[in-house]
Every structure is written in C-alpha cells, then in structure tokens.
Design a protein around this motif. Structure first.
Motif, mmCIF file in Angstrom:
data_model
loop_
_atom_site.group_PDB
_atom_site.id
_atom_site.type_symbol
_atom_site.label_atom_id
_atom_site.label_comp_id
_atom_site.label_asym_id
_atom_site.label_seq_id
_atom_site.Cartn_x
_atom_site.Cartn_y
_atom_site.Cartn_z
ATOM 1 N N GLY A 4 0.814 -1.211 0.000
ATOM 2 C CA GLY A 4 0.000 0.000 0.000
ATOM 3 C C GLY A 4 0.844 1.255 0.000
ATOM 4 O O GLY A 4 0.548 2.229 -0.706
ATOM 5 N N LEU A 5 1.932 1.236 0.762
ATOM 6 C CA LEU A 5 2.843 2.381 0.802
ATOM 7 C C LEU A 5 3.548 2.576 -0.538
ATOM 8 O O LEU A 5 3.730 3.703 -1.007
ATOM 9 C CB LEU A 5 3.873 2.190 1.911
ATOM 10 C CG LEU A 5 3.326 2.239 3.350
ATOM 11 C CD1 LEU A 5 4.391 1.829 4.344
ATOM 12 C CD2 LEU A 5 2.795 3.621 3.675
ATOM 13 N N LYS A 11 2.071 6.684 -7.004
ATOM 14 C CA LYS A 11 1.059 7.631 -7.484
ATOM 15 C C LYS A 11 1.502 9.065 -7.230
ATOM 16 O O LYS A 11 1.314 9.939 -8.078
ATOM 17 C CB LYS A 11 -0.278 7.359 -6.794
ATOM 18 C CG LYS A 11 -0.958 6.081 -7.289
ATOM 19 C CD LYS A 11 -2.259 5.806 -6.543
ATOM 20 C CE LYS A 11 -2.936 4.538 -7.078
ATOM 21 N NZ LYS A 11 -4.150 4.194 -6.291
ATOM 22 N N ARG A 12 2.110 9.301 -6.060
ATOM 23 C CA ARG A 12 2.550 10.650 -5.717
ATOM 24 C C ARG A 12 3.653 11.117 -6.667
ATOM 25 O O ARG A 12 3.701 12.278 -7.060
ATOM 26 C CB ARG A 12 3.052 10.653 -4.274
ATOM 27 C CG ARG A 12 3.414 12.026 -3.737
ATOM 28 C CD ARG A 12 3.888 11.922 -2.300
ATOM 29 N NE ARG A 12 2.812 11.423 -1.428
ATOM 30 C CZ ARG A 12 3.029 10.896 -0.213
ATOM 31 N NH1 ARG A 12 4.265 10.785 0.228
ATOM 32 N NH2 ARG A 12 2.012 10.486 0.520
ATOM 33 N N GLN A 13 4.542 10.227 -7.040
ATOM 34 C CA GLN A 13 5.670 10.579 -7.910
ATOM 35 C C GLN A 13 5.372 10.332 -9.391
ATOM 36 O O GLN A 13 6.237 10.565 -10.241
ATOM 37 C CB GLN A 13 6.906 9.771 -7.500
ATOM 38 C CG GLN A 13 7.349 10.010 -6.073
ATOM 39 C CD GLN A 13 7.693 11.458 -5.797
ATOM 40 O OE1 GLN A 13 8.288 12.129 -6.635
ATOM 41 N NE2 GLN A 13 7.292 11.962 -4.633
ATOM 42 N N GLU A 14 4.158 9.828 -9.655
ATOM 43 C CA GLU A 14 3.719 9.563 -11.036
ATOM 44 C C GLU A 14 4.687 8.635 -11.763
ATOM 45 O O GLU A 14 5.169 8.915 -12.866
ATOM 46 C CB GLU A 14 3.547 10.884 -11.804
ATOM 47 C CG GLU A 14 2.481 11.792 -11.202
ATOM 48 C CD GLU A 14 2.311 13.090 -11.986
ATOM 49 O OE1 GLU A 14 3.109 13.352 -12.907
ATOM 50 O OE2 GLU A 14 1.369 13.850 -11.655
ATOM 51 N N ILE A 15 4.974 7.520 -11.124
ATOM 52 C CA ILE A 15 5.803 6.500 -11.768
ATOM 53 C C ILE A 15 5.067 5.160 -11.740
ATOM 54 O O ILE A 15 4.148 4.953 -10.941
ATOM 55 C CB ILE A 15 7.167 6.351 -11.067
ATOM 56 C CG1 ILE A 15 6.979 5.891 -9.603
ATOM 57 C CG2 ILE A 15 7.973 7.629 -11.115
ATOM 58 C CD1 ILE A 15 8.288 5.528 -8.923
ATOM 59 N N ASP A 16 5.490 4.259 -12.611
ATOM 60 C CA ASP A 16 4.930 2.913 -12.668
ATOM 61 C C ASP A 16 5.749 2.016 -11.747
ATOM 62 O O ASP A 16 6.982 2.089 -11.756
ATOM 63 C CB ASP A 16 4.989 2.388 -14.109
ATOM 64 C CG ASP A 16 4.161 1.119 -14.283
ATOM 65 O OD1 ASP A 16 4.423 0.154 -13.530
ATOM 66 O OD2 ASP A 16 3.278 1.106 -15.151
ATOM 67 N N PRO A 17 5.117 1.164 -10.934
ATOM 68 C CA PRO A 17 5.876 0.276 -10.039
ATOM 69 C C PRO A 17 6.925 -0.562 -10.774
ATOM 70 O O PRO A 17 7.928 -0.967 -10.163
ATOM 71 C CB PRO A 17 4.786 -0.608 -9.429
ATOM 72 C CG PRO A 17 3.554 0.235 -9.455
ATOM 73 C CD PRO A 17 3.666 1.041 -10.720
ATOM 74 N N ILE A 18 6.724 -0.807 -12.081
ATOM 75 C CA ILE A 18 7.686 -1.611 -12.836
ATOM 76 C C ILE A 18 9.032 -0.901 -12.937
ATOM 77 O O ILE A 18 10.068 -1.527 -13.183
ATOM 78 C CB ILE A 18 7.129 -1.930 -14.254
ATOM 79 C CG1 ILE A 18 7.892 -3.110 -14.879
ATOM 80 C CG2 ILE A 18 7.182 -0.694 -15.139
ATOM 81 C CD1 ILE A 18 7.698 -4.410 -14.162
ATOM 82 N N GLU A 19 9.031 0.413 -12.706
ATOM 83 C CA GLU A 19 10.274 1.179 -12.772
ATOM 84 C C GLU A 19 11.154 0.980 -11.530
ATOM 85 O O GLU A 19 12.337 1.327 -11.536
ATOM 86 C CB GLU A 19 9.971 2.671 -12.929
ATOM 87 C CG GLU A 19 9.273 3.039 -14.239
ATOM 88 C CD GLU A 19 9.005 4.532 -14.328
ATOM 89 O OE1 GLU A 19 9.968 5.310 -14.237
ATOM 90 O OE2 GLU A 19 7.831 4.909 -14.468
#
Length: 372
Positions: A4-5, A11-19
C-alpha cells in the motif's frame, strides 16, 4: 501494508511500479525476521542470539511485494536481538564508524538503542524505556498531533503555566516532548522535588490532590478540546523518571563496559522522529541526556531512513553495512550486574550523583535564589 505504501509513493511521484529496481529495508530484529519468515523465538530466549544477523538479498516477490521479478530486497543486518538493522542504518547515516571522535548515538523510543564508539570500534546496547516518550502510560498522554502540548514554561512568582500545542490548537493532551519540557520546567521552579513528588507547601491551586495522588493542572477544562482539566500526575512523573533513568543507566553501563565515562564523550547524536522535537536543555535538566556542551549534540532525524536511502544509491555503502555489523560488540544490559544499580541511581531528577549535572543544579539554585 508495504504494498500500500509503495502504491501511494508511485502515485505521488507519477511513476509505474515496474520502474522500481531495488528495495532497501531497515527495521528492528523482530520485524526483519517476521518479514523474512525466519523463526523469531530465539530473540526472547537467553542468551538472546537471533537465528541470523545477516541476510543475502531476497527476491521481492518471495516476500509478497507486488513488484517485478527482477527486484531484489536488501535487508540491513541486525546486531543482536534488541539492536536491529534500523540502528546499523543510522550508524551509516551519521558516519560515526568513519569518525575519530568518541560518539554516543542514541535512538530514543519505547526500546532505546545506544551505540558508543568511533572508526576503530563500537559497542551497543538496548534498554527498555517504556512508552512515556511517545505519550504512553501518561494520564493525558498522546502522540504529537494537533492539540498536543509540546512546550511549557511557568511563571516563577505565580506558578501559572504557559504552553504551546501542536498546530496551535486547543489543548487535547500532552506528547513526549511536552512531557519532558513540563517536568523540567516544574522541577526548575521547585514545584517538583528531586524525587518526582510535588512540593506540598506551595500556595497555588494548580497543585492539588487528585484521583491518582497529587497533580499539577496544566490547563482548565474550559480551555481544552476534551472538557477536562489536563493534569500532570505524580504517576506520570514517575513513568518519565523510569524511562529517562533506563536510558541514562544504559549510557553509563555501556561506557563503563568499555572503560570510559560520560566525560570522555566528544559528540552525541540523537536519532528518531521523537528526538528531533526534544529541547536539549530540558532533556539534560531531567537527566535524559548527559550534561555537555550543546554544540557537541546533533540531531539527524530518521537515521534509519537516511541510511536506507544512502545504501540504495551506493554499492560501496551497502557493502559497508556488513563491515559496520562486524565492528559492533553488543552488551546485554539484563546480563550486566551494574545496570540495575545505575538504573536505581538514575531514579531522581536529574540524578543522585550530583557531579554528573553540576550546571543543571547550579542553574536551579540560582533560579530559587531569584524567586525568593
């Protein structure tokens, strides 16, 4: 919770978790072993040696993290059962393992961890301070959120209080830093005696007998959010004295174990979210911190987080975490015969040994002379 964190951060940094390519974690020994699925029972059994101290990188997927198959988790090593990877991370953050100066590193909390040493050697210990520093075990204790009393002073003539709250809201309770500042202020003005008891001979309606013994009214009910008088009881003071006594006894026992004393310290570093809000002079007044030149005391905030960030960005620092682990000798205070004696001696404000706090006692004597 961790997933969740990660989602919130992405979302806050506007990045995809795959990065995300790597994860670094620094936590106490119990949390580390529970996360890794390692049997933690040896943490609580004498001689208090955990199943393992050092762990190799682990695939994030194996820990249930919703990240790519390529992501590894680097876990900070733990020194002992009660001195974990968060402290190793803090040592990396402050750099004491590369510094010639004799340094005392303190992480103040329910479980207070302390490290002493320099670039040549380090020793550590943990002491159970209890929850008082975080508002626990205090009648009107609370965390440092809106309405928590965090600073306090007192009129030396009328003994009327003046205080500040978090976010300048109506008082709701008292947080850890407020507890320290209030007890220190009352002690300086002679409202509280060295044994933590209220002076019964004062002519003020602020000191009264309540349901839990004598207490001091910080603010009346009609001035609060909770429609109750917010008071500081002798039980509250006793809980704080026990907590600060555990910490100070830890410093003395650890230093004694390596053949040194408080006077040998060249630097004190305070870590942790709570440490950032401490008034140094007030903390010294009650005997939580050793009396020394304030220029030698530094805050680093969340040392665990800083160390984790640094090692994530530096392969050399990541390798040094294992070197730091090998430099540290752990002292189990429960096994040290002198600790209990030091603890009992620290159950006064600021301490039974007056030579440890000459400046505090001199200042209080001057205040009392002026008031008279």
């Amino acid at each position: 919770t961790i997933n969740g964190l990660i989602d919130i951060i992405c979302k806050r940094q506007e990045i995809d978790p795959i990065e995300i390519g790597i994860v670094t974690m620094a936590g106490n020994t119990t949390m580390t072993q529970l996360l890794l699925g390692v049997d933690p029972k040896y943490i609580r059994l004498a001689p208090y040696v955990p199943t393992a101290n050092y762990f190799p990188p682990v695939p994030a997927r194996d820990l249930g993290l919703a990240l790519g198959d390529h992501v590894l988790v680097n876990m900070f090593p733990s020194v002992a059962s009660y001195v974990g990877g968060d402290i190793v991370s803090g040592i990396i953050a402050c750099g004491m393992y590369k510094d010639e100066r004799l340094t005392l590193y303190i992480d103040i909390g329910t479980n207070g961890e302390i490290v002493v040493g320099n670039k040549d050697w380090m020793a550590c210990a943990a002491c159970s301070a209890g929850p008082a520093f975080e508002g626990g075990g205090i009648k009107f204790g609370m965390r440092a959120t809106a309405g928590a009393i965090e600073d306090f002073s007192i009129n030396p003539t009328t003994l009327e209080p003046m205080f500040l709250t978090v976010d300048m809201k109506k008082a709701k309770g008292i947080c850890g830093s407020g507890l320290i500042n209030t007890v220190a202020g009352l002690f300086e003005m002679g409202v509280i005696e060295a044994n933590g008891k209220y002076n019964r001979d004062l002519t003020t309606d602020r000191v009264r007998e309540g349901d839990d013994g004598y207490e001091y009214v910080i603010t009346w009910a009609n001035e609060t959010q909770i429609d109750q008088d917010i008071v500081l009881t002798e039980v509250d003071i006793d809980n704080l004295i026990r907590a600060k006594g555990a910490m100070y006894a830890g410093y003395l026992t650890l230093l004694e174990g390596v053949g040194m004393s408080i006077g040998d310290l060249e630097r004190v570093i305070i870590a942790g979210g709570f440490g950032r809000s401490i008034n140094l002079e007030k903390a010294i007044t009650i005997g939580l911190l050793p009396e020394m030149d304030l220029d030698k005391v530094a805050f680093i905030g969340n040392g665990s987080l800083i160390g984790a960030k640094l090692t994530t960005l530096s392969n050399s620092l990541r390798r040094e975490a294992k070197d730091v682990l090998n430099m540290i000798t752990n002292f189990e205070l429960s096994e040290e015969p002198s600790y209990m004696g030091q603890y009992i001696a620290a159950q006064f404000l600021p301490h039974t040994t007056k030579e440890y706090f000459p400046g505090v006692l001199s200042r209080i004597a001057e205040i009392k002379a002026l008031v008279k």
